[in-house]
Design a protein around this motif. Structure first.
Motif, mmCIF file in Angstrom:
data_model
loop_
_atom_site.group_PDB
_atom_site.id
_atom_site.type_symbol
_atom_site.label_atom_id
_atom_site.label_comp_id
_atom_site.label_asym_id
_atom_site.label_seq_id
_atom_site.Cartn_x
_atom_site.Cartn_y
_atom_site.Cartn_z
ATOM 1 N N PRO A 149 1.219 6.655 -1.541
ATOM 2 C CA PRO A 149 0.443 6.537 -2.787
ATOM 3 C C PRO A 149 -1.030 6.242 -2.503
ATOM 4 C CG PRO A 149 2.483 5.285 -2.938
ATOM 5 C CD PRO A 149 2.347 5.701 -1.510
ATOM 6 N N LEU B 12 -4.629 4.783 -4.498
ATOM 7 C CA LEU B 12 -5.229 4.143 -5.670
ATOM 8 C C LEU B 12 -6.723 4.443 -5.676
ATOM 9 C CD1 LEU B 12 -5.004 2.269 -8.123
ATOM 10 C CD2 LEU B 12 -5.382 0.334 -6.580
ATOM 11 N N LEU C 197 0.912 0.630 -4.725
ATOM 12 C CA LEU C 197 -0.070 1.691 -4.994
ATOM 13 C C LEU C 197 -1.266 1.592 -4.066
ATOM 14 C CD1 LEU C 197 -0.131 1.656 -8.918
ATOM 15 C CD2 LEU C 197 0.873 3.428 -7.473
#
Length: 453
Positions: free
Chosen positions: A167, A169, A304
């Motif tokens: 992931p 961010l 994240l």
């Protein structure tokens, strides 16, 4: 509009004439052949949209030339027609590439339906091709503009993100290009699936959940058929969760489960389905602060925040402004030699750009529209904007006499307007300083104007 072509291959002359007349009257371009060889010669010279193909031809069996027809145009829809219907013949025809199967004597309504469905399918395929081409062109042209040290560091992080499935961010002020960077990561990653995005702040909780996870038929009133969610749509691609900081807490828990387990369950279903969607999250709020205040799940934040990309504001990379402005100018000029004078570029570098790239693009576009010739002067727009902010501010009420009770809502109004004036009328900065969303602040300012108006 281009006429659709129909080839009828049948050794029955009456059948050929009847179908040719009927579908010719509907506006189709009709071609006829009485043998397989003759039909293939026509396909070689002209791309056929629909082919009605008889099974028993004088020289060949119809199913034996399906692949040859498709070799000339793999999008052709072949409607197989036979006077000897059986499961075996239908299976052979469909395995050979036929799109539809009808038996003789032909029901004209059934054949008309089959042709209409074939043409509709062609339209959908063409639409998907056009969309795919447009997306490919869009992704081909994606590239960050500028040459500052901050931009070079951003390039490095994007390359790093593209090389992993973890992931990401993305943080930064409104208008700094978070969605653009997410698209760029997707492009450079070479993932086979699509780039899909959802704004977590734009929909109520129940709708966001349905959009993300989909639903099973009968899951709720109105769920008349199964629906795939965006995690399934973005399989093998990238799913951008924009404004992740505004995602409801209940959904945050489900998102954490998806990230950890790589599978989802549609609403109303008991079956878990794997998902290969790569997750990128973006936000313009202080997500660490929200996590610390328990307004955002800490465990989801940590999950994240495997790779963090913070986008600097335009104010922090002023040296890139001339290049970015020139890029926007060329993008919108449609080939005309518009230019921005050197003194105007210096003025752009001195401006605060609270709306960042989005505001810069808007200013250049408006300046192009009102330009007298090919010289674009954004300073005219910036001056207009400054004056309009000055005259549109609601007035601040005078202080209440000492000892007089002030209503809470009046105190709030006075405080908001004082902060707004302290920020020179900049609504975006005022919203950030007050910890309000931009839409909430605008609604309150409009209500104040209505009260004084």
């Amino acid at each position: 509009m281009k006429k659709r072509s129909l080839l009828i291959i049948d050794d029955d002359q009456h059948f050929l004439m009847a179908l040719g007349d009927h579908f010719g009257m509907s506006g189709m371009e009709i071609y006829k052949a009485t043998t397989g060889k003759e039909g293939l010669q026509i396909c070689k010279k002209k791309l056929m949209d629909v082919v009605i193909l008889d099974q028993k031809l004088p020289d060949v069996d119809g199913d034996s030339i399906c692949k040859d027809i498709l070799s000339y145009n793999d999008k052709s829809k072949i409607i197989f027609c036979t006077a000897y219907p059986s499961f075996e013949s239908a299976e052979r025809a469909l395995n050979a590439g036929a799109y539809w199967y009808v038996s003789k004597p032909v029901d004209l309504r059934e054949l008309t339906f089959a042709i209409k469905k074939s043409l509709r399918e062609l339209e959908l395929e063409k639409g998907l091709e056009d969309l795919s081409y447009a997306r490919e062109k869009e992704f081909e042209e994606l590239e960050l503009i500028g040459s500052s040290g901050l931009k070079r560091e951003l390039d490095r992080l994007i390359e790093l993100a593209a090389g992993t499935d973890s992931p990401v961010l993305i943080t930064g002020e409104t208008g700094t290009g978070k969605t653009y960077v997410a698209r760029l990561i997707h492009k450079k990653s070479g993932r086979k699936g699509p780039f899909v995005t959802i704004n977590c702040a734009a929909l109520p909780e129940n709708l966001i959940e349905e959009e993300l996870f989909g639903h099973k038929k009968g899951a709720f009133t109105g769920a008349v058929k199964d629906k795939r969610g965006l995690f399934e749509v973005a399989d093998e691609g990238t799913l951008l969760l924009d404004e992740i900081g505004d995602m409801p807490l209940l959904l945050q828990s489900k998102l954490l489960s998806v990230i950890d387990e790589k599978k989802i369950r549609r609403l109303g279903d008991v079956v878990y389905r794997p998902t290969g969607a790569r997750i990128i999250a973006a936000t313009n709020v202080d997500i660490e602060g929200r996590a610390a205040a328990n307004a955002f799940r800490k465990d989801l934040y940590y999950r994240l925040n495997v790779l963090r990309i913070h986008l600097p504001s335009l104010r922090e990379r002023k040296e890139d402004i001339p290049e970015v402005a020139d890029y926007f100018l060329k993008e919108m000029s449609k080939g005309k030699p518009f230019r921005i004078p050197e003194e105007e570029l210096k003025g752009l570098m001195d401006y605060s750009w609270e709306g960042n790239l989005r505001e810069l693009r808007n200013v250049i576009e408006r300046a192009m529209i009102i330009s007298d010739g090919l010289v674009v002067r954004p300073s005219r727009i910036l001056n207009i904007s400054a004056r309009s902010k000055e005259v549109s501010l609601p007035s601040v009420a005078p202080p209440e006499p000492v000892g007089q009770t002030i209503k809470l809502k009046d105190l709030e109004k006075r405080y908001i307007l004082n902060v707004l004036h302290a920020n020179g009328g900049n609504v975006s900065k005022t919203a950030r300083d007050l910890g309000l969303s931009l839409s909430t602040l605008k609604r309150r300012l409009n209500s104040y104007k209505a009260q004084t108006g």
